[in-house]
Write an enzyme that holds these catalytic residues in place. Structure first.
Site, PDB file in Angstrom:
ATOM      1  N   GLU A  58       0.812  -1.216   0.000  1.00 25.04           N
ATOM      2  CA  GLU A  58       0.000   0.000   0.000  1.00 25.04           C
ATOM      3  C   GLU A  58       0.847   1.270   0.000  1.00 25.04           C
ATOM      4  O   GLU A  58       0.444   2.287  -0.558  1.00 25.04           O
ATOM      5  CB  GLU A  58      -0.908   0.014   1.233  1.00 25.04           C
ATOM      6  CG  GLU A  58      -1.959  -1.085   1.265  1.00 25.04           C
ATOM      7  CD  GLU A  58      -3.151  -0.772   0.396  1.00 25.04           C
ATOM      8  OE1 GLU A  58      -3.623   0.377   0.420  1.00 25.04           O
ATOM      9  OE2 GLU A  58      -3.595  -1.673  -0.318  1.00 25.04           O
ATOM     10  N   ASP A  76      -8.551   7.658  -7.487  1.00 27.32           N
ATOM     11  CA  ASP A  76      -9.199   6.374  -7.766  1.00 27.32           C
ATOM     12  C   ASP A  76     -10.717   6.443  -7.639  1.00 27.32           C
ATOM     13  O   ASP A  76     -11.389   5.421  -7.674  1.00 27.32           O
ATOM     14  CB  ASP A  76      -8.648   5.294  -6.836  1.00 27.32           C
ATOM     15  CG  ASP A  76      -8.958   5.555  -5.363  1.00 27.32           C
ATOM     16  OD1 ASP A  76      -9.481   6.641  -5.049  1.00 27.32           O
ATOM     17  OD2 ASP A  76      -8.671   4.675  -4.539  1.00 27.32           O
ATOM     18  N   THR A  81      -7.771   9.175   0.530  1.00 26.14           N
ATOM     19  CA  THR A  81      -7.305   7.911   1.107  1.00 26.14           C
ATOM     20  C   THR A  81      -6.312   8.261   2.199  1.00 26.14           C
ATOM     21  O   THR A  81      -5.423   9.084   1.982  1.00 26.14           O
ATOM     22  CB  THR A  81      -6.632   7.035   0.040  1.00 26.14           C
ATOM     23  OG1 THR A  81      -7.593   6.656  -0.946  1.00 26.14           O
ATOM     24  CG2 THR A  81      -6.030   5.786   0.660  1.00 26.14           C
TER      25      THR A  81
END
Length: 271
Positions: A58, A76, A81
């Site tokens: 990640e 995305d 995020t």
């Protein structure tokens, strides 16, 4: 790394209540069911390894604790995020996290953004969050109460369900990790590439040890199904997260160091 499925909220992120080929192509390696005496992924040392393995994929780093303060929009379709597991403003888990943090510490740097987080939930919008939200997140990340909230939500939504499902299926440490990593990336919603669907696809090809099957045969079937799911999304088409990481450990299913693997071309080692 994460791209949206349709519908957005049923992918990658879902409420806990919804949990209900070798490295190179070739035959699966024969194996035996996990020993009941072997530690599972919830063993503290194994859990630390799991956190590093996920962080290598990640965040391209083994320093998973440095990610409490991480936040960006990676384009995305899931909004911001952030944090140790990639909580997203568009997929409900970030909202749950900030609500928990605010219950524990009212007046925290993120509390004032709760109305905006509720409005943007399910979308990639930043409305009401810009420009101050990223800085507020980083300030909050200096607070141990927020760190603990991130840990607790990671465990509630992702880690504990993976370990529980893996234990019920009779798979060991590596198998439980493959479940955890799949839930982190794909969620446990109802779409065809969610964790539950990946597992169902694997069950169509092999039985887990709890059903009398061979563990390695089942793990290979699950990883094959995982690769299929990843290839359904352009952003996940690089399957090294499985091919040169998880499959490498099929002969070391208890994840005993030393561990060496590669993700997206980067090499990692745990001694």
């Amino acid at each position: 790394m994460h791209t949206p499925h349709t519908p957005l909220r049923s992918s990658r992120r879902a409420l806990l209540a919804m949990i209900g080929a070798s490295l190179v192509a070739g035959p699966a390696i024969a194996g035996t069911p996990a020993s009941a005496a072997a530690p599972g992924l919830d063993d503290p040392a194994k859990k630390e390894i799991a956190m590093k393995l996920v962080s290598s994929a990640e965040n391209s780093s083994l320093d998973w604790k440095a990610q409490y303060q991480y936040i960006e929009d990676i384009g995305d379709g899931r909004g911001y995020t952030a944090g140790i597991i990639g909580f997203c403003s568009g997929t409900h888990d970030m909202l749950d996290l900030v609500e928990l943090y605010t219950q524990r510490e009212p007046g925290n740097p993120l509390a004032g953004y709760l109305p905006a987080l509720r409005r943007v939930d399910g979308s990639d919008s930043h409305e009401g969050l810009d420009p101050g939200y990223p800085d507020a997140w980083r300030r909050a990340a200096q607070d141990q109460v927020f760190e603990q909230a991130q840990n607790d939500e990671r465990d509630r939504v992702y880690f504990n369900p993976a370990v529980q499902r893996g234990t019920a299926d009779g798979i060991g440490t590596l198998g439980q990790f493959t479940y955890y990593d799949a839930i982190v990336m794909h969620g446990n919603g109802g779409d065809s590439t969610s964790f539950g669907s990946i597992r169902d696809r694997a069950l169509g090809r092999a039985r887990p040890p709890a059903q009398g099957g061979d563990e390695v045969t089942y793990l290979n079937a699950f990883l094959d199904a995982r690769v299929w799911a990843m290839k359904q999304e352009e952003a996940h088409s690089d399957t090294s997260r499985v091919d040169t990481a998880q499959r490498v450990f099929v002969r070391n299913r208890n994840l005993n160091p030393p561990l060496d693997w590669q993700v997206y071309g980067d090499s990692f080692h745990i001694g």
